[in-house]
Design a protein around this motif. Structure first.
Motif, short mmCIF file in Angstrom:
data_model
loop_
_atom_site.label_atom_id
_atom_site.label_comp_id
_atom_site.label_asym_id
_atom_site.label_seq_id
_atom_site.Cartn_x
_atom_site.Cartn_y
_atom_site.Cartn_z
N VAL A 1 -41.53 9.65 26.60
CA VAL A 1 -40.40 8.94 26.01
C VAL A 1 -40.04 7.77 26.93
N LEU A 2 -40.11 6.55 26.39
CA LEU A 2 -39.85 5.34 27.16
C LEU A 2 -38.61 4.63 26.64
N SER A 3 -37.90 4.02 27.57
CA SER A 3 -36.60 3.43 27.22
C SER A 3 -36.71 2.31 26.20
N SER A 4 -37.75 1.48 26.27
CA SER A 4 -37.84 0.36 25.34
C SER A 4 -38.06 0.82 23.91
N GLU A 5 -38.55 2.05 23.74
CA GLU A 5 -38.75 2.59 22.40
C GLU A 5 -37.46 3.19 21.83
N GLN A 6 -36.51 3.48 22.73
CA GLN A 6 -35.27 4.14 22.31
C GLN A 6 -34.08 3.20 22.31
N GLY A 7 -34.20 2.07 23.00
CA GLY A 7 -33.10 1.12 23.07
C GLY A 7 -32.05 1.45 24.11
N CYS A 8 -32.27 2.53 24.86
CA CYS A 8 -31.36 2.89 25.94
C CYS A 8 -32.18 3.44 27.09
N LYS A 9 -31.53 3.61 28.26
CA LYS A 9 -32.28 4.01 29.44
C LYS A 9 -31.44 4.93 30.32
N LYS A 10 -32.12 5.55 31.29
CA LYS A 10 -31.43 6.35 32.30
C LYS A 10 -30.49 5.45 33.09
N PRO A 11 -29.32 5.95 33.50
CA PRO A 11 -28.85 7.33 33.48
C PRO A 11 -28.07 7.74 32.23
N SER A 12 -28.17 6.98 31.16
CA SER A 12 -27.41 7.33 29.95
C SER A 12 -27.75 8.75 29.50
N PRO A 13 -26.75 9.62 29.35
CA PRO A 13 -27.02 10.97 28.83
C PRO A 13 -27.73 10.93 27.48
N PHE B 1 -30.10 9.08 26.50
CA PHE B 1 -31.56 8.96 26.68
C PHE B 1 -32.17 10.32 27.00
N PHE B 2 -31.52 11.08 27.88
CA PHE B 2 -32.00 12.42 28.19
C PHE B 2 -31.94 13.31 26.96
#
Length: 241
Positions: free
Chosen positions: A152-164, A166-167
């Protein structure tokens, strides 16, 4: 032992050095754009890239938003009234990464750990703040794709760590229980604090490209000297706490 092992990529499994501010990089990229009909000078291209990157990030909203840079590479063509299909945008992104990457290698002991965890029927996942067209090829280059049950990569989800959020995307997508999972990462905020916010245990591995930390690292386990084999020893011997 835990059922699920969730790894960060850069600075945790792989050591990488890039230079995105090098004039020669932007000179080469401007030559590519000009050859395809988009007339940029090197510094003009660099400024336009950063401006569009920030614009795309603002559209997603929030400090932990993560735009897809392949879209930015496409927009740079459109800004010069040049058409750009998905394959051209992807190849432009891959070329940029190849030109900006100084080196990439897996840390000593990474493959052995992943192989042993698979042998023990553990589930392995990769959760990274990363760009699809940069990182998926680099995971493949190192021969690590085969080990993971999910990436799971951040650019595919539109958000990134440390955002809960994303987890939670990883946990929900693969039906994982936080109490049965451990996050392994080299960033005390993005990896460790983020994972703790959703109830996971953590292992912090300080490496040469870890960010400077403010205050104590509140991880379940810590390896402060960058020795991945020490981290592997902890992971292979851990039980639930």
């Amino acid at each position: 032992m835990y059922k699920n092992y969730i790894f960060d990529f850069y600075g945790t499994l792989a050591d990488i050095r890039t230079d995105e501010d090098n004039f020669r990089l932007w000179k080469k990229m401007s030559e590519i754009y000009r050859a395809l009909g988009a007339g940029y000078k090197p510094q003009e291209l660099r400024r336009a890239f950063r401006r569009m990157e920030q614009r795309e990030k603002a559209k997603l909203g929030g400090e932990n938003a993560e735009p897809d840079l392949t879209r930015v590479f496409a927009l740079l063509f459109y800004d010069k009234n040049v058409s750009c299909d998905d394959s051209q945008a992807k190849m432009t992104a891959i070329t940029f990464r190849a030109l900006s990457r100084r080196f990439l290698r897996a840390y000593d002991g990474v493959e052995e750990l992943l192989e042993e965890l698979r042998r023990r029927d553990r589930k392995l996942y990769l959760l990274s703040n990363a760009q699809t067209d940069f990182t998926r090829p680099e995971i493949e280059m190192l021969g690590l794709t085969r080990f993971f049950d999910g990436i799971v990569l951040s650019s595919e989800q539109g958000c990134k760590k440390p955002s809960p959020a994303f987890f939670r995307k990883l946990l929900e997508q693969y039906g994982l229980e936080p109490s049965e999972s451990i996050m392994i990462g080299n960033d005390g905020t993005a990896d460790i604090s983020g994972a703790r916010s959703v109830g996971m245990d953590t292992l912090y591995l300080r490496t040469a490209i870890s960010p400077e930390e403010q205050g104590e690292i509140n991880a379940t386990y810590c390896v402060m000297d960058g020795d991945f084999r020490k981290a592997a020893g902890i992971l292979l011997g851990t039980g639930f706490r």
